[in-house]
Design a protein around this motif. Structure first.
Motif, short mmCIF file in Angstrom:
data_model
loop_
_atom_site.label_atom_id
_atom_site.label_comp_id
_atom_site.label_asym_id
_atom_site.label_seq_id
_atom_site.Cartn_x
_atom_site.Cartn_y
_atom_site.Cartn_z
N GLU A 1 -10.41 -4.24 3.64
CA GLU A 1 -9.22 -4.20 4.48
C GLU A 1 -7.93 -4.42 3.69
N LEU A 2 -7.93 -5.40 2.78
CA LEU A 2 -6.72 -5.67 1.99
C LEU A 2 -6.39 -4.50 1.08
N GLU A 3 -7.40 -3.90 0.49
CA GLU A 3 -7.22 -2.74 -0.38
C GLU A 3 -6.63 -1.56 0.40
N ARG A 4 -7.21 -1.30 1.56
CA ARG A 4 -6.69 -0.19 2.38
C ARG A 4 -5.25 -0.43 2.77
N ASP A 5 -4.93 -1.66 3.18
CA ASP A 5 -3.56 -1.95 3.62
C ASP A 5 -2.58 -1.77 2.47
N ARG A 6 -2.96 -2.17 1.26
CA ARG A 6 -2.06 -1.99 0.12
C ARG A 6 -1.89 -0.50 -0.18
N LEU A 7 -2.96 0.26 -0.11
CA LEU A 7 -2.85 1.70 -0.35
C LEU A 7 -1.96 2.37 0.70
N ALA B 1 -8.44 -5.20 -15.48
CA ALA B 1 -9.84 -5.66 -15.41
C ALA B 1 -10.55 -4.94 -14.27
N ASP B 2 -11.15 -5.69 -13.33
CA ASP B 2 -11.90 -5.06 -12.25
C ASP B 2 -11.18 -5.19 -10.90
N GLN B 3 -9.87 -5.34 -10.95
CA GLN B 3 -9.10 -5.58 -9.73
C GLN B 3 -8.74 -4.29 -8.99
N ASP B 4 -8.69 -4.39 -7.66
CA ASP B 4 -8.28 -3.23 -6.87
C ASP B 4 -6.77 -3.30 -6.62
N PRO B 5 -6.18 -2.29 -5.96
CA PRO B 5 -4.72 -2.27 -5.80
C PRO B 5 -4.13 -3.44 -5.00
N GLN C 1 -13.31 15.26 -12.86
CA GLN C 1 -12.03 15.05 -12.18
C GLN C 1 -11.14 14.22 -13.08
N ALA C 2 -9.98 14.75 -13.38
CA ALA C 2 -9.12 14.12 -14.38
C ALA C 2 -8.73 12.70 -14.01
N ALA C 3 -8.61 12.40 -12.72
CA ALA C 3 -8.17 11.08 -12.31
C ALA C 3 -9.21 9.99 -12.56
N SER C 4 -10.47 10.36 -12.75
CA SER C 4 -11.54 9.36 -12.80
C SER C 4 -11.47 8.48 -14.04
N CYS D 1 3.03 5.75 -7.34
CA CYS D 1 2.52 6.81 -6.46
C CYS D 1 1.34 7.52 -7.11
N ARG D 2 1.46 7.82 -8.39
CA ARG D 2 0.35 8.49 -9.09
C ARG D 2 -0.88 7.59 -9.08
N TYR D 3 -0.71 6.32 -9.35
CA TYR D 3 -1.85 5.42 -9.41
C TYR D 3 -2.54 5.32 -8.06
N GLY D 4 -1.75 5.13 -7.00
CA GLY D 4 -2.34 5.04 -5.67
C GLY D 4 -3.08 6.31 -5.29
N ALA D 5 -2.51 7.46 -5.64
CA ALA D 5 -3.15 8.73 -5.33
C ALA D 5 -4.44 8.91 -6.13
N GLU D 6 -4.42 8.54 -7.40
CA GLU D 6 -5.61 8.73 -8.23
C GLU D 6 -6.72 7.75 -7.86
#
Length: 222
Positions: free
Chosen positions: A198-204, A163-167, A147-150, A179-184
């Motif tokens: 929860e924080l990651e989901r809310d940001r997405l 680094a190892d941070q989430d959105p 999958q190209a996004a991986s 938008c591309r980053y969130g989708a990928e």
């Protein structure tokens, strides 16, 4: 700028044995496409836990699609993502070529100046479900050519800033890439059955709200 399929990349793929091409393209299931907000809502919610994580638990880079050609996964991503194809020399030495780092909208002309970013970092994957995987599955994740996004070639500076941070903690500096980053990111987590906190989901969801018309395309990993 979306990932370009260059003539050199196509020629590279055609040069692989049929079994190697098949392995690189797996899984062959029909991709699933969801509106971004729906896709984020489909992610399982869980508390993250980094207990026991070590980067060495995710073997990479391995020999890639064709173990006999000298090109490891990193090199194969570079070949696939080049917007101007590099020359592939003995031992998969890459010379020339041009790449576009979409995180920070920078053109790069030296392969060595690029990092191959795991869209969902290895530590984040561990926190989100990979701690329960077998070593073979973690290796497949860390070298995912299906999958190209991986895996994405970006400037070393932007990758190391992430680094190892989430959105919820880090987003690309280019507003046009949001938008591309969130989708990928969402596509990668769906592909591998990884959870979000929860924080990651809310940001997405916040990103999705500003990205009307953006779809998430993914194929579940084998």
């Amino acid at each position: 700028m979306m990932r370009a399929v260059t003539a050199a990349a196509a020629a590279f793929a055609l040069s692989l044995p049929a079994t190697a091409v098949h392995a690189a393209e797996q899984p062959e299931a029909v991709p699933q496409v969801l509106p971004m907000g729906v896709a984020v809502g489909a992610l399982p919610l869980a508390v993250e836990d980094r207990t026991g994580y070590q980067r060495t638990l995710f073997k990479h880079w391995n020999a890639g699609a064709n173990p006999t050609d000298g090109c490891n996964t990193r090199a194969e991503v570079l070949i696939a993502e080049a917007v101007v194809a590099p020359e592939v020399g003995p031992g998969c030495t890459l010379t020339g070529g041009v790449w576009w780092s979409y995180y920070d909208e920078r053109e790069v002309t030296l392969a060595g100046a690029l990092d191959i970013d795991h869209m969902v970092p290895l530590a984040e994957a561990w926190d989100s479900g990979a701690a329960k995987w077998t070593p073979a599955r973690r290796e497949a994740y860390a070298n995912d050519l299906g999958q190209a996004a991986s895996l994405v070639a970006v400037t070393a500076r932007s990758n190391r800033s992430k680094a190892d941070q989430d959105p919820a903690e880090w987003l690309p500096p280019s507003a046009d890439s949001l938008c591309r980053y969130g989708a990928e990111w969402t596509a990668t987590k769906l592909r591998w059955g990884l959870a979000v906190d929860e924080l990651e989901r809310d940001r997405l969801l916040d990103i999705a709200a500003g990205c009307g018309g953006t779809d998430v395309e993914f194929t579940p990993a084998p």
